[in-house]
Write a protein that holds these residues in place. Structure first.
Motif, PDB file in Angstrom:
ATOM      1  N   GLU A 157      -1.826   4.499   5.736  1.00 53.50           N
ATOM      2  CA  GLU A 157      -2.612   3.854   6.784  1.00 53.50           C
ATOM      3  C   GLU A 157      -4.019   4.449   6.867  1.00 53.50           C
ATOM      4  O   GLU A 157      -5.007   3.718   6.982  1.00 53.50           O
ATOM      5  N   VAL A 158      -4.101   5.768   6.796  1.00 51.83           N
ATOM      6  CA  VAL A 158      -5.414   6.438   6.883  1.00 51.83           C
ATOM      7  C   VAL A 158      -6.306   6.024   5.725  1.00 51.83           C
ATOM      8  O   VAL A 158      -7.493   5.709   5.910  1.00 51.83           O
ATOM      9  N   THR A 159      -5.734   6.012   4.520  1.00 51.19           N
ATOM     10  CA  THR A 159      -6.510   5.643   3.329  1.00 51.19           C
ATOM     11  C   THR A 159      -7.006   4.209   3.415  1.00 51.19           C
ATOM     12  O   THR A 159      -8.186   3.926   3.161  1.00 51.19           O
ATOM     13  N   PHE A 160      -6.117   3.303   3.781  1.00 50.92           N
ATOM     14  CA  PHE A 160      -6.505   1.903   3.842  1.00 50.92           C
ATOM     15  C   PHE A 160      -7.553   1.671   4.925  1.00 50.92           C
ATOM     16  O   PHE A 160      -8.522   0.925   4.719  1.00 50.92           O
ATOM     17  N   GLY A 161      -7.386   2.326   6.060  1.00 50.35           N
ATOM     18  CA  GLY A 161      -8.371   2.200   7.126  1.00 50.35           C
ATOM     19  C   GLY A 161      -9.754   2.673   6.697  1.00 50.35           C
ATOM     20  O   GLY A 161     -10.774   2.048   7.021  1.00 50.35           O
ATOM     21  N   GLU A 162      -9.794   3.761   5.955  1.00 47.42           N
ATOM     22  CA  GLU A 162     -11.067   4.297   5.484  1.00 47.42           C
ATOM     23  C   GLU A 162     -11.710   3.364   4.461  1.00 47.42           C
ATOM     24  O   GLU A 162     -12.939   3.174   4.456  1.00 47.42           O
ATOM     25  N   ILE A 163     -10.903   2.769   3.586  1.00 50.46           N
ATOM     26  CA  ILE A 163     -11.434   1.823   2.594  1.00 50.46           C
ATOM     27  C   ILE A 163     -12.068   0.619   3.292  1.00 50.46           C
ATOM     28  O   ILE A 163     -13.162   0.177   2.924  1.00 50.46           O
ATOM     29  N   LEU A 164     -11.403   0.114   4.310  1.00 48.11           N
ATOM     30  CA  LEU A 164     -11.955  -1.027   5.039  1.00 48.11           C
ATOM     31  C   LEU A 164     -13.266  -0.662   5.736  1.00 48.11           C
ATOM     32  O   LEU A 164     -14.218  -1.451   5.753  1.00 48.11           O
ATOM     33  N   LYS A 165     -13.321   0.544   6.293  1.00 47.93           N
ATOM     34  CA  LYS A 165     -14.535   0.985   6.971  1.00 47.93           C
ATOM     35  C   LYS A 165     -15.689   1.146   5.976  1.00 47.93           C
ATOM     36  O   LYS A 165     -16.820   0.698   6.237  1.00 47.93           O
ATOM     37  N   ARG A 166     -15.410   1.767   4.840  1.00 46.73           N
ATOM     38  CA  ARG A 166     -16.457   1.976   3.827  1.00 46.73           C
ATOM     39  C   ARG A 166     -17.083   0.654   3.372  1.00 46.73           C
ATOM     40  O   ARG A 166     -18.274   0.580   3.085  1.00 46.73           O
TER      41      ARG A 166
ATOM     42  N   CYS B 298       0.801  -1.231   0.000  1.00 46.64           N
ATOM     43  CA  CYS B 298       0.000   0.000   0.000  1.00 46.64           C
ATOM     44  C   CYS B 298       0.834   1.282   0.000  1.00 46.64           C
ATOM     45  O   CYS B 298       0.329   2.350   0.345  1.00 46.64           O
ATOM     46  N   MET B 299       2.092   1.185  -0.373  1.00 44.69           N
ATOM     47  CA  MET B 299       2.950   2.369  -0.377  1.00 44.69           C
ATOM     48  C   MET B 299       2.741   3.233  -1.614  1.00 44.69           C
ATOM     49  O   MET B 299       3.000   4.429  -1.597  1.00 44.69           O
ATOM     50  N   ARG B 300       2.256   2.630  -2.700  1.00 45.53           N
ATOM     51  CA  ARG B 300       2.222   3.343  -3.982  1.00 45.53           C
ATOM     52  C   ARG B 300       0.810   3.655  -4.465  1.00 45.53           C
ATOM     53  O   ARG B 300       0.544   3.658  -5.665  1.00 45.53           O
ATOM     54  N   PHE B 301      -0.113   3.917  -3.538  1.00 43.89           N
ATOM     55  CA  PHE B 301      -1.432   4.387  -3.950  1.00 43.89           C
ATOM     56  C   PHE B 301      -1.270   5.639  -4.817  1.00 43.89           C
ATOM     57  O   PHE B 301      -0.411   6.487  -4.554  1.00 43.89           O
ATOM     58  N   THR B 302      -2.117   5.767  -5.833  1.00 39.77           N
ATOM     59  CA  THR B 302      -2.047   6.910  -6.740  1.00 39.77           C
ATOM     60  C   THR B 302      -2.394   8.217  -6.020  1.00 39.77           C
ATOM     61  O   THR B 302      -3.343   8.271  -5.233  1.00 39.77           O
TER      62      THR B 302
ATOM     63  N   ASN C 258      -1.877  16.571  -3.790  1.00 34.98           N
ATOM     64  CA  ASN C 258      -0.937  16.238  -2.721  1.00 34.98           C
ATOM     65  C   ASN C 258      -1.404  15.099  -1.830  1.00 34.98           C
ATOM     66  O   ASN C 258      -0.732  14.735  -0.867  1.00 34.98           O
ATOM     67  N   SER C 259      -2.573  14.540  -2.135  1.00 34.54           N
ATOM     68  CA  SER C 259      -3.106  13.469  -1.295  1.00 34.54           C
ATOM     69  C   SER C 259      -3.435  12.250  -2.145  1.00 34.54           C
ATOM     70  O   SER C 259      -3.439  12.300  -3.376  1.00 34.54           O
ATOM     71  N   ILE C 260      -3.730  11.145  -1.481  1.00 36.18           N
ATOM     72  CA  ILE C 260      -4.045   9.902  -2.178  1.00 36.18           C
ATOM     73  C   ILE C 260      -5.448   9.965  -2.771  1.00 36.18           C
ATOM     74  O   ILE C 260      -6.386  10.474  -2.146  1.00 36.18           O
ATOM     75  N   ASP C 261      -5.585   9.457  -3.989  1.00 39.58           N
ATOM     76  CA  ASP C 261      -6.885   9.363  -4.645  1.00 39.58           C
ATOM     77  C   ASP C 261      -7.606   8.152  -4.052  1.00 39.58           C
ATOM     78  O   ASP C 261      -7.478   7.026  -4.538  1.00 39.58           O
ATOM     79  N   ILE C 262      -8.366   8.388  -2.999  1.00 36.78           N
ATOM     80  CA  ILE C 262      -8.960   7.280  -2.248  1.00 36.78           C
ATOM     81  C   ILE C 262     -10.002   6.515  -3.057  1.00 36.78           C
ATOM     82  O   ILE C 262     -10.133   5.286  -2.930  1.00 36.78           O
TER      83      ILE C 262
END
Length: 401
Positions: A68-77, A28-32, A36-40
Motif C-alpha cells: 500500500e505504501v509503495t503504490f501510494g507513493e507511485i501515485l503521488k510521484r 500489487c502483492m508481488r512487487f519486486t 528487505n523492502s520493495i524496489d519502488i
C-alpha cells in the motif's frame, strides 16, 4: 475517475454502476524486493507502463508488506490518482471492535495517500458466520456511512472456500462486487463456475485472482502439457491460453495479474487488447482439456467437484478436501496443504475431513461412484498434519474468525 478508454486499446467491462474496469487488473502483492523492502523505482516503471496502457484497476491489501505504501507513493510521484481505481482490503481477522474498523481504514488511507478507496473488500471472507461476527461490531452501518460520505465507493469481499458457502455469502449483504480464485483448473472448485455465474446473475462484477494458479499454469506444467501448447498452430503462450480462457467468459469482469517485470506487463497488455468474450473455438476448449488431463494425470481421487455429495451432515467440505488432496500430487504437498488449511480450518465452523462420521449419505449421490468415506480417511492422514491441527486449535480458542 478520468476516462482512459479513448486513449488506449485496452478492453473494459462494467462495474455495478456502469463504470469501466480494465479487463486486466494489476495485483500489487508481488512487487519486486530490493533487500528487505520493495524496489519502488522498478515497481514505478511497471505500474506506470500499465496505467499508460489503460489498466485502471489496482489491487492491494493491508497485509501485503509494503504494498500500500509503495503504490501510494507511485501515485503521488506521478500525480495520477484520478486515472485509476484502488482496491484494497480490510483485515477483518484482526478486527476486535468497531474502533479497529476505523483504525485500519484510516491507516490505509494514509499509506495510499488518498481520501477514498474505490473498491473496498472484506479480505478472505470465509463464511456467513464470519460476516455475522463483523456485523456484531457494526460493520454494516460503518460501511454505509463510509459509502455515504464518499470514502468508500464500492463494497465487496474476496473469497477462498467452497461454492455453497460463496453463494450464501452473496446473499448476506448488498455487495457491489466480489473477488474469487478462478482458473481452468479451479473451474469446479473454490467458488467455481457456478459461483461466478451466481454472482453475475446478481449483477456483481467478478474480479479474478490466481488466474495462473501462482504460476503453476505456466512454469510448472508437465512436459506433455507444454508440448501440447507449443505445437498448437496459434502459437500462444501458456499464460495467454489461461488468460484467454477467463476473458472468453463474459461473467469475468477483471483478471488480476501480479506483474513484476516490464516484459510481463507489456505481454499481458498485448493479450488483453486483443480478446473478445465468446471467441473460443471447439479446438481451443479441447486444448485446455488436454492440458488439464496432463496436469491431473497424478490425481488421487476422480472428484469432479460437482458437489452432489453435499451438504455433509457434519459439515465436511468433501469436494474441497479432495481438491486439496489431489493438488498435493498434481502440484506439490505444500500447495495442497495450504489450500486445505484455508478452505477448511480458517473459519468459525470448520469443515475438516476428520469431522466425518462415515454415515455414507454422500456416497449415495456421487455420480463418479467414489468410495468417499475411504478416500476421506486417506486424505485426512496426509492433509491434517500437526501444523494443521495447531492452526485449527488456535482458530477455535482465540476465535480468530
Amino acid at each position: 475517475m478520468e476516462s482512459i478508454e479513448k486513449t488506449s486499446k485496452m478492453k473494459y467491462r462494467k462495474d455495478k454502476n456502469g463504470n469501466p474496469l480494465s479487463i486486466l487488473g494489476y495485483g500489487c502483492m508481488r512487487f519486486t524486493k530490493k533487500g528487505n523492502s520493495i524496489d519502488i523505482d522498478k515497481a514505478e516503471k511497471e505500474v506506470m507502463e500499465a496505467i499508460n496502457s489503460g489498466v485502471n484497476y489496482f489491487d492491494t491489501a493491508y497485509v501485503y508488506p509494503g504494498s500500500e505504501v509503495t503504490f501510494g507513493e507511485i501515485l503521488k510521484r506521478n500525480n495520477c490518482r484520478d486515472k485509476i481505481s484502488i482496491a484494497t482490503k480490510l483485515p477483518h481477522y484482526m478486527v476486535k471492535s468497531k474502533k479497529d474498523l476505523e483504525k485500519y481504514f484510516n491507516e490505509q488511507l494514509r499509506r495510499l495517500q488518498t481520501d477514498h478507496i474505490d473498491y473496498y473488500l472484506m479480505h478472505m471472507l470465509t463464511d456467513v458466520m464470519t460476516w455475522e461476527r463483523l456485523k456484531a461490531f457494526g460493520v454494516d452501518e460503518w460501511l454505509k456511512q463510509k459509502v455515504h460520505n464518499g470514502q468508500i465507493r464500492n463494497v465487496g469481499f474476496s473469497y477462498h472456500g467452497n461454492t455453497e458457502m460463496f453463494i450464501q455469502l452473496l446473499d448476506a449483504y448488498d455487495w457491489d462486487f466480489c473477488q474469487i480464485q478462478y482458473n481452468y483448473l479451479d473451474e469446479h472448485s473454490q467458488a467455481g463456475r457456478r459461483g461466478l455465474e451466481a454472482a453475475s446473475k446478481k449483477g456483481l462484477p467478478v474480479i479474478i485472482m490466481e488466474p495462473l494458479r501462482g504460476g503453476r499454469l505456466v512454469n510448472l506444467l508437465p512436459e506433455k502439457a507444454k508440448n501440447i501448447i507449443k505445437e498448437n498452430s496459434k502459437k500462444r503462450t501458456a499464460a495467454e491460453w489461461a488468460f484467454r480462457w477467463l476473458w472468453n467468459q463474459p461473467e469475468v469482469t477483471c483478471v488480476l495479474s501480479g506483474m513484476n517485470s516490464l516484459e510481463m506487463v507489456q505481454e499481458n497488455i498485448k493479450v488483453a487488447e486483443n480478446v473478445t468474450a465468446g471467441e473460443f473455438t471447439k479446438e481451443d476448449f479441447e486444448l485446455i482439456e488436454q492440458v488439464k488431463n496432463e496436469i491431473n494425470r497424478n490425481i488421487k481421487v476422480g472428484c469432479t467437484g460437482c458437489a452432489y455429495c453435499m451438504p455433509c451432515p457434519k459439515g465436511v467440505d468433501i469436494p474441497g478436501t479432495f481438491h486439496s488432496y489431489n493438488m498435493m500430487y498434481a502440484e506439490n504437498k505444500k500447495n495442497g496443504r495450504r489450500e486445505y488449511l484455508m478452505c477448511t480450518a480458517l473459519r468459525k465452523n470448520t469443515s475438516s475431513a476428520s469431522q466425518c462420521v462415515e454415515c455414507g449419505k454422500c456416497e449415495k449421490h456421487c455420480p463418479q461412484h467414489i468410495e468417499i468415506r475411504k478416500e476421506l480417511r486417506n486424505a485426512r492422514r496426509e492433509l491434517e498434519t500437526p501444523i494443521y491441527k495447531i492452526a485449527k486449535t488456535v482458530v477455535k480458542i482465540f476465535k480468530v474468525y
